[in-house]
Write a protein that holds these residues in place. Structure first.
Motif, PDB file in Angstrom:
ATOM      1  N   GLY A 110       0.789  -1.220   0.000  1.00 26.56           N
ATOM      2  CA  GLY A 110       0.000   0.000   0.000  1.00 26.56           C
ATOM      3  C   GLY A 110       0.823   1.273   0.000  1.00 26.56           C
ATOM      4  N   ASP A 111       2.129   1.184   0.288  1.00 28.55           N
ATOM      5  CA  ASP A 111       2.980   2.378   0.225  1.00 28.55           C
ATOM      6  C   ASP A 111       3.040   2.905  -1.207  1.00 28.55           C
ATOM      7  N   VAL A 112       3.036   4.209  -1.339  1.00 24.25           N
ATOM      8  CA  VAL A 112       3.168   4.848  -2.647  1.00 24.25           C
ATOM      9  C   VAL A 112       4.587   5.390  -2.751  1.00 24.25           C
ATOM     10  N   ILE A 113       5.300   5.002  -3.800  1.00 23.07           N
ATOM     11  CA  ILE A 113       6.697   5.383  -3.943  1.00 23.07           C
ATOM     12  C   ILE A 113       6.981   5.952  -5.324  1.00 23.07           C
ATOM     13  N   GLN A 114       8.052   6.701  -5.400  1.00 22.97           N
ATOM     14  CA  GLN A 114       8.569   7.198  -6.674  1.00 22.97           C
ATOM     15  C   GLN A 114       9.894   6.503  -6.925  1.00 22.97           C
ATOM     16  N   ILE A 115      10.083   5.955  -8.094  1.00 23.20           N
ATOM     17  CA  ILE A 115      11.306   5.225  -8.436  1.00 23.20           C
ATOM     18  C   ILE A 115      11.993   5.947  -9.598  1.00 23.20           C
ATOM     19  N   GLU A 116      13.262   6.231  -9.434  1.00 21.26           N
ATOM     20  CA  GLU A 116      14.040   6.853 -10.506  1.00 21.26           C
ATOM     21  C   GLU A 116      15.293   6.035 -10.763  1.00 21.26           C
ATOM     22  N   ASN A 117      15.635   5.926 -12.028  1.00 21.55           N
ATOM     23  CA  ASN A 117      16.840   5.223 -12.487  1.00 21.55           C
ATOM     24  C   ASN A 117      16.932   3.779 -11.985  1.00 21.55           C
ATOM     25  N   PRO A 118      15.874   3.009 -12.142  1.00 23.02           N
ATOM     26  CA  PRO A 118      15.982   1.612 -11.725  1.00 23.02           C
ATOM     27  C   PRO A 118      16.846   0.817 -12.698  1.00 23.02           C
ATOM     28  N   GLN A 119      17.427  -0.239 -12.191  1.00 25.04           N
ATOM     29  CA  GLN A 119      18.147  -1.167 -13.056  1.00 25.04           C
ATOM     30  C   GLN A 119      17.124  -2.000 -13.823  1.00 25.04           C
ATOM     31  N   ILE A 120      17.309  -2.112 -15.131  1.00 25.80           N
ATOM     32  CA  ILE A 120      16.387  -2.903 -15.949  1.00 25.80           C
ATOM     33  C   ILE A 120      16.865  -4.346 -15.954  1.00 25.80           C
ATOM     34  N   ARG A 121      16.041  -5.220 -15.399  1.00 23.40           N
ATOM     35  CA  ARG A 121      16.363  -6.644 -15.323  1.00 23.40           C
ATOM     36  C   ARG A 121      15.342  -7.440 -16.129  1.00 23.40           C
ATOM     37  N   GLU A 122      15.689  -8.665 -16.416  1.00 24.62           N
ATOM     38  CA  GLU A 122      14.788  -9.521 -17.194  1.00 24.62           C
ATOM     39  C   GLU A 122      13.464  -9.724 -16.470  1.00 24.62           C
ATOM     40  N   SER A 123      13.521  -9.745 -15.136  1.00 22.63           N
ATOM     41  CA  SER A 123      12.313 -10.006 -14.349  1.00 22.63           C
ATOM     42  C   SER A 123      11.667  -8.730 -13.819  1.00 22.63           C
ATOM     43  N   GLY A 124      12.128  -7.559 -14.254  1.00 19.25           N
ATOM     44  CA  GLY A 124      11.551  -6.309 -13.783  1.00 19.25           C
ATOM     45  C   GLY A 124      12.604  -5.270 -13.482  1.00 19.25           C
ATOM     46  N   TYR A 125      12.414  -4.529 -12.403  1.00 21.38           N
ATOM     47  CA  TYR A 125      13.358  -3.501 -11.989  1.00 21.38           C
ATOM     48  C   TYR A 125      14.253  -4.021 -10.864  1.00 21.38           C
ATOM     49  N   GLY A 126      15.465  -3.469 -10.811  1.00 23.91           N
ATOM     50  CA  GLY A 126      16.365  -3.758  -9.712  1.00 23.91           C
ATOM     51  C   GLY A 126      16.880  -2.465  -9.101  1.00 23.91           C
ATOM     52  N   ILE A 127      17.496  -2.578  -7.935  1.00 23.79           N
ATOM     53  CA  ILE A 127      18.101  -1.423  -7.269  1.00 23.79           C
ATOM     54  C   ILE A 127      19.574  -1.367  -7.649  1.00 23.79           C
ATOM     55  N   ALA A 128      19.983  -0.265  -8.277  1.00 27.71           N
ATOM     56  CA  ALA A 128      21.382  -0.032  -8.630  1.00 27.71           C
ATOM     57  C   ALA A 128      21.897   1.167  -7.835  1.00 27.71           C
ATOM     58  N   GLU A 129      23.183   1.474  -7.965  1.00 28.74           N
ATOM     59  CA  GLU A 129      23.772   2.577  -7.203  1.00 28.74           C
ATOM     60  C   GLU A 129      23.102   3.911  -7.511  1.00 28.74           C
ATOM     61  N   GLU A 130      22.661   4.082  -8.767  1.00 25.94           N
ATOM     62  CA  GLU A 130      22.054   5.360  -9.164  1.00 25.94           C
ATOM     63  C   GLU A 130      20.540   5.399  -8.926  1.00 25.94           C
ATOM     64  N   THR A 131      19.970   4.292  -8.435  1.00 25.94           N
ATOM     65  CA  THR A 131      18.532   4.222  -8.197  1.00 25.94           C
ATOM     66  C   THR A 131      18.152   5.029  -6.955  1.00 25.94           C
ATOM     67  N   THR A 132      17.033   5.751  -7.058  1.00 23.37           N
ATOM     68  CA  THR A 132      16.489   6.433  -5.882  1.00 23.37           C
ATOM     69  C   THR A 132      15.038   6.006  -5.682  1.00 23.37           C
ATOM     70  N   ILE A 133      14.640   5.918  -4.426  1.00 28.26           N
ATOM     71  CA  ILE A 133      13.256   5.618  -4.065  1.00 28.26           C
ATOM     72  C   ILE A 133      12.806   6.689  -3.083  1.00 28.26           C
ATOM     73  N   VAL A 134      11.679   7.313  -3.368  1.00 30.86           N
ATOM     74  CA  VAL A 134      11.105   8.314  -2.477  1.00 30.86           C
ATOM     75  C   VAL A 134       9.748   7.798  -2.004  1.00 30.86           C
ATOM     76  N   LEU A 135       9.559   7.760  -0.699  1.00 33.41           N
ATOM     77  CA  LEU A 135       8.266   7.349  -0.132  1.00 33.41           C
ATOM     78  C   LEU A 135       7.310   8.537  -0.197  1.00 33.41           C
ATOM     79  N   ILE A 136       6.325   8.460  -1.068  1.00 34.00           N
ATOM     80  CA  ILE A 136       5.370   9.547  -1.272  1.00 34.00           C
ATOM     81  C   ILE A 136       4.257   9.486  -0.218  1.00 34.00           C
ATOM     82  N   LYS A 137       3.792   8.274   0.064  1.00 28.87           N
ATOM     83  CA  LYS A 137       2.704   8.093   1.017  1.00 28.87           C
ATOM     84  C   LYS A 137       2.870   6.774   1.716  1.00 28.87           C
ATOM     85  N   GLN A 138       2.929   6.817   3.036  1.00 28.81           N
ATOM     86  CA  GLN A 138       3.033   5.585   3.815  1.00 28.81           C
ATOM     87  C   GLN A 138       1.646   5.074   4.134  1.00 28.81           C
ATOM     88  N   HIS A 139       1.422   3.798   3.889  1.00 26.84           N
ATOM     89  CA  HIS A 139       0.088   3.215   4.061  1.00 26.84           C
ATOM     90  C   HIS A 139      -0.172   2.920   5.532  1.00 26.84           C
TER      91      HIS A 139
END
Length: 378
Positions: free
Chosen positions: A349-378
């Protein structure tokens, strides 16, 4: 004018219907009712609300839960700046299909009284197979002092065809835990609900559907949302951040999506849950607030729609849902950067903003340049 809320209504309910039952009798009835509504669900479609012990159990345990569920949905709509009715509306007509003793209508009226001061009169249609449940619901509604007048009609039916025969146009239609009962009775229910929304819901109206977070019931509701979107009967639904068909259905029979949130239990509910060893610390449900006309706004955020999942490779993975649908977001369980981002503390239920995710075969990954911002905590 007094403030209406869960505690004021529940105090009235306790004084008028529950005080004559000893706690042990209530606890026994709650457990019996809970078993009849889960598992093999032997009480589904039966008129259990006509049994004084079952109706007392419902009022003591399930009524507050149902009230809180729709209260949560309406808060989510308010936070998303989506109007469930026109701000200029003076009169409204509401259908509560499978209403029981009207917990969901009660919560809706409380919301309207707080956020829509222009409303002066509301016509309510309670539809249920139990006349006793509707009678109790009417008493609860008329006990509350609202800034608008009420007209209440009780329709003894579980048939959508009977509702269409009324030839009434509704501003809001509620299906609160009643879709699953309809599906048990007839396989054509998707077409019938589609017909109801087309013919009986005003063009600016909304339909609110809530179902238990059981695998079968949640998947049925998601399938209905997809069906209505494909038919273009609805244009958009909360809480989804997109207008796409939900891929949970095609992902496999074990896949679903539901909401979960914490709540402050009334003391009696807490005692009943503890007595019967029932987990009621959080409320789980699948729900959609469906808009016939689009109020959709572009949303680049993501909603976390799963618990954290640890795979054999040692990666923690969430399912997140964004503008393009559901996708995996993962990181190694030892990833220091992911820990710094708060990745491992995310909740459903948390709402987040994801920037610069690592593109993986199974979806997104967290890389050094990735940022996550918690917009709304559920």
């Amino acid at each position: 004018m007094k403030t209406n809320n869960l505690y004021s209504h529940f105090t009235f309910i306790s004084n008028h219907w529950l005080s004559r039952f000893p706690f042990s009798a209530l606890a026994h009835a709650v457990l019996s009712l809970q078993r009849g509504l889960t598992g093999e669900r032997t009480l589904i479609t039966k008129t259990y609300m006509d049994d004084p012990h079952y109706v007392s159990a419902y009022l003591a345990y399930y009524w507050p839960v149902s009230y809180t569920q729709i209260e949560h949905c309406l808060k989510e709509a308010h936070d998303a700046k989506c109007d469930i009715v026109s701000p200029k509306a003076h009169t409204l007509t509401i259908l509560d299909f499978g209403s029981g003793p009207a917990p969901m209508t009660t919560a809706l009226l409380d919301y309207l009284s707080q956020h829509h001061p222009a409303v002066k009169h509301i016509t309510i249609y309670l539809a249920d197979i139990s006349r006793n449940a509707m009678d109790i619901g009417e008493i609860i509604l008329t006990n509350a002092a609202y800034p608008f007048t009420l007209s209440i009609h009780k329709v003894s039916t579980s048939s959508i065809a009977a509702i269409l025969d009324l030839q009434v146009y509704f501003d809001c239609i509620i299906f609160g835990h009643s879709l699953n009962e309809l599906i048990v009775k007839q396989a054509s229910s998707f077409d019938e609900i589609n017909n109801l929304v087309i013919k009986a819901l005003n063009s600016s109206g909304v339909a609110l559907l809530i179902e238990p977070a059981l695998l079968a019931t949640s998947r049925n509701l998601i399938a209905l949302r997809n069906f209505l979107l494909e038919k273009k009967t609805i244009s958009y639904s909360l809480p989804c951040p997109n207008k796409a068909l939900c891929s949970a259905i095609e992902a496999g029979a074990s896949h679903t999506c539901h909401d979960e949130f914490s709540w402050e239990m009334p003391p009696l509910v807490a005692r009943l849950a503890q007595s019967n060893k029932l987990d009621r610390d959080t409320i789980k449900m699948t729900w959609f607030l469906m808009f016939k006309q689009s109020q959709f706004y572009k949303n680049e955020n993501y909603i976390v729609v799963s618990e954290p999942l640890l795979n054999k490779a040692g990666r923690v993975r969430y399912i997140v849902c964004g503008s393009s649908g559901r996708i995996g977001l993962s990181a190694s369980k030892t990833d220091v950067h992911a820990k710094e981002l708060g990745f491992f503390k995310l909740k459903r239920g948390d709402v987040i903003q994801i920037e610069n995710p690592q593109i993986r075969e199974s979806g997104y990954g967290i890389a050094e340049e990735t940022t996550i911002v918690l917009i709304k905590q559920h």
